[in-house]
Design an enzyme around this catalytic site. Structure first.
Site, PDB file in Angstrom:
ATOM      1  N   HIS A   1      -7.933 -11.424  12.291  1.00 32.33           N
ATOM      2  CA  HIS A   1      -6.422 -12.294  12.773  1.00 32.33           C
ATOM      3  C   HIS A   1      -5.438 -12.601  12.956  1.00 32.33           C
ATOM      4  O   HIS A   1      -5.485 -11.202  12.052  1.00 32.33           O
ATOM      5  CB  HIS A   1      -7.300 -13.498  11.660  1.00 32.33           C
ATOM      6  CG  HIS A   1      -5.860 -14.556  12.014  1.00 32.33           C
ATOM      7  ND1 HIS A   1      -6.634 -15.671  13.072  1.00 32.33           N
ATOM      8  CD2 HIS A   1      -4.663 -15.146  11.223  1.00 32.33           C
ATOM      9  CE1 HIS A   1      -5.268 -16.629  13.085  1.00 32.33           C
ATOM     10  NE2 HIS A   1      -4.442 -16.227  11.797  1.00 32.33           N
TER      11      HIS A   1
ATOM     12  N   GLU B   1      -9.180  -2.309   0.392  1.00 34.62           N
ATOM     13  CA  GLU B   1      -7.753  -2.865   1.866  1.00 34.62           C
ATOM     14  C   GLU B   1      -8.750  -3.451   2.031  1.00 34.62           C
ATOM     15  O   GLU B   1      -9.858  -3.310   3.107  1.00 34.62           O
ATOM     16  CB  GLU B   1      -7.900  -1.175   1.921  1.00 34.62           C
ATOM     17  CG  GLU B   1      -7.070  -0.533   1.029  1.00 34.62           C
ATOM     18  CD  GLU B   1      -6.626   0.930   2.018  1.00 34.62           C
ATOM     19  OE1 GLU B   1      -5.929   0.698   3.157  1.00 34.62           O
ATOM     20  OE2 GLU B   1      -6.073   1.554   1.164  1.00 34.62           O
TER      21      GLU B   1
ATOM     22  N   GLY C   1       0.606  -0.939  -0.159  1.00 27.30           N
ATOM     23  CA  GLY C   1       0.116   0.223  -0.142  1.00 27.30           C
ATOM     24  C   GLY C   1       0.651   1.393   0.020  1.00 27.30           C
ATOM     25  O   GLY C   1       1.790   1.402  -0.348  1.00 27.30           O
TER      26      GLY C   1
ATOM     27  N   THR D   1      -4.165  -3.644   7.195  1.00 21.53           N
ATOM     28  CA  THR D   1      -4.895  -3.152   5.898  1.00 21.53           C
ATOM     29  C   THR D   1      -4.236  -4.000   4.374  1.00 21.53           C
ATOM     30  O   THR D   1      -3.351  -3.747   3.884  1.00 21.53           O
ATOM     31  CB  THR D   1      -5.770  -2.213   4.859  1.00 21.53           C
ATOM     32  OG1 THR D   1      -4.696  -1.371   5.148  1.00 21.53           O
ATOM     33  CG2 THR D   1      -6.580  -2.176   6.759  1.00 21.53           C
TER      34      THR D   1
ATOM     35  N   TYR E   1       2.656 -10.142   2.087  1.00 24.06           N
ATOM     36  CA  TYR E   1       2.705  -9.508   0.184  1.00 24.06           C
ATOM     37  C   TYR E   1       3.333 -11.105  -0.424  1.00 24.06           C
ATOM     38  O   TYR E   1       3.644 -11.681  -0.464  1.00 24.06           O
ATOM     39  CB  TYR E   1       3.646  -8.697   0.799  1.00 24.06           C
ATOM     40  CG  TYR E   1       3.411  -7.033   1.807  1.00 24.06           C
ATOM     41  CD1 TYR E   1       2.268  -6.876   0.977  1.00 24.06           C
ATOM     42  CD2 TYR E   1       4.490  -6.754   2.754  1.00 24.06           C
ATOM     43  CE1 TYR E   1       2.709  -5.200   1.696  1.00 24.06           C
ATOM     44  CE2 TYR E   1       4.537  -6.010   3.138  1.00 24.06           C
ATOM     45  CZ  TYR E   1       2.952  -4.859   2.948  1.00 24.06           C
ATOM     46  OH  TYR E   1       2.758  -3.725   3.621  1.00 24.06           O
TER      47      TYR E   1
END
Ligand code: ADP
Ligand code: MG
Length: 168
Positions: free
Chosen positions: A84, A79, A15, A27, A91
């Protein structure tokens, strides 16, 4: 929204370092191929549903769909915060999600505390709503159970895996 429930999967990309992780709410951003396939009736805002990383367990999630400031708000971003605690970042892995319901539109907040409180409310709402039988059954959907050890569906080839799987 007629497109819900909406199934999609694709690669997790980096991101723009808006510090979600520092807020305790990382996110995972979807690649452009997933965002570009989003049906027009899926508006920006906050959604809840189910998510799984690779061929891992299916968890509850909340997702924000918004206008991406990196592209001067001309492009959307999707996003996902998976509810959890993961041992490591993921990634480059394949994230599979089903968006089940809509919580609220996006809005701006006066303070970081107000933003965090709103997100925590979203997470609570997601947790409660997903316990409904009609939503619980989506957790067991073939969409999640047919994922191979590579995190890709066993019924499609890798080249089609990042396309939208809705209406399967
Ligand atoms: P970025 O700006 O790169 O999206 P974030 O601070 O939002 O950075 O962190 C997102 C990354 O954190 C994800 O891409 C994923 O690799 C990792 N991560 C770890 N735990 C979670 C989680 N529970 N939900 C979503 N992403 C997570
Ligand atoms: Mg992020």
């Amino acid at each position: 929204m007629k497109s819900l429930p909406y199934f999609c999967r694709g690669e997790v990309i980096r991101g723009f370092g808006r510090g979600s992780k520092e807020l305790g709410i990382p996110t995972a951003n979807f690649s452009d191929s997933v965002v570009d396939n989003l049906p027009a009736d899926i508006s920006t805002g906050i959604y809840y549903g189910w998510a799984c990383v690779g061929n891992g367990d299916v968890h509850k999630m909340v997702m924000s769909i918004g206008w991406n400031p990196y592209y001067k708000n001309t492009k959307k971003s999707m996003e996902t915060h998976v509810i959890h605690t993961f041992k490591e970042d993921f990634y480059g892995e394949v994230l599979s999600v089903v968006m089940v319901g809509y919580i609220r539109p996006e809005r701006s907040y006066d303070s970081l505390e107000a933003l965090i409180a709103a997100i925590n409310n979203d997470i609570e709402e997601a947790k409660v709503n997903l316990e409904l039988a009609e939503h619980l059954k989506l957790r067991e959907d073939n969409f999640f159970t047919s994922i191979s050890s590579t995190g890709l569906p066993t019924t499609t080839t890798a080249s089609t895996s990042q396309t939208i799987m809705n209406g399967h």
